[in-house]
Write a protein that holds these residues in place. Structure first.
Motif: not given
Length: 146
Positions: A53-54, A56-58, A61-62, A64-65, A93
């Motif tokens: 998890v990078y 500033r990932t919403s 987005g998490v 989706t990952i 993150a």
């Protein structure tokens, strides 16, 4: 003074009103939601997955990952739980080792606390390549021969 007549209430099961149907439906929905959130899925595979998890990932987005890695089956329940816990903007993150058998609550808790699966390697000044390789082998990252 006139005497008031005494009123006697009959308390029998036939006279008691049962709970309205909407209350039973609401209770059933709350119970199903609690089971879905807090009870881990038993029938999923137990193989751990490493998820990155990078910054500033919403939460979207998490989700989706996590869906692509097979940790969750659907994104919407994860997003709804993040929104309910007000965690959608507070996910940390990191590199996480997650299992598809984790409950949704423990999954969001792991992403909120930020306890990632990162290792710390300190290389003092003056270490040779062989010493760094032996340190990496001690941490079980790779073999010293590589």
């Amino acid at each position: 003074m006139s005497k008031r007549p005494k009123i006697r209430l009959i308390s029998s099961p036939a006279h008691r009103a049962s709970a309205p149907p909407w209350k039973r439906v609401a209770l059933g929905c709350c119970l199903a939601l609690a089971v879905y959130v807090f009870v881990p899925p038993i029938l999923r595979t137990a193989k751990d997955v490493t998820v990155a998890v990078y910054a500033r990932t919403s939460a979207r987005g998490v989700a989706t990952i996590l869906r692509e890695q097979g940790v969750v089956t659907a994104k919407l329940p994860f997003l709804a739980l993040c929104k309910a816990r007000r965690a959608d903007r507070r996910l940390k993150a990191g590199l996480y080792r997650l299992s598809p058998r984790m409950s949704r609550w423990s999954l969001t808790s792991a992403l909120l606390t930020g306890k990632s699966d990162l290792l710390t390697l300190r290389v003092p000044e003056g270490y040779s390549a062989a010493q760094i390789a032996s340190e990496l082998e001690r941490l079980h990252i790779m073999k010293a021969e590589d």
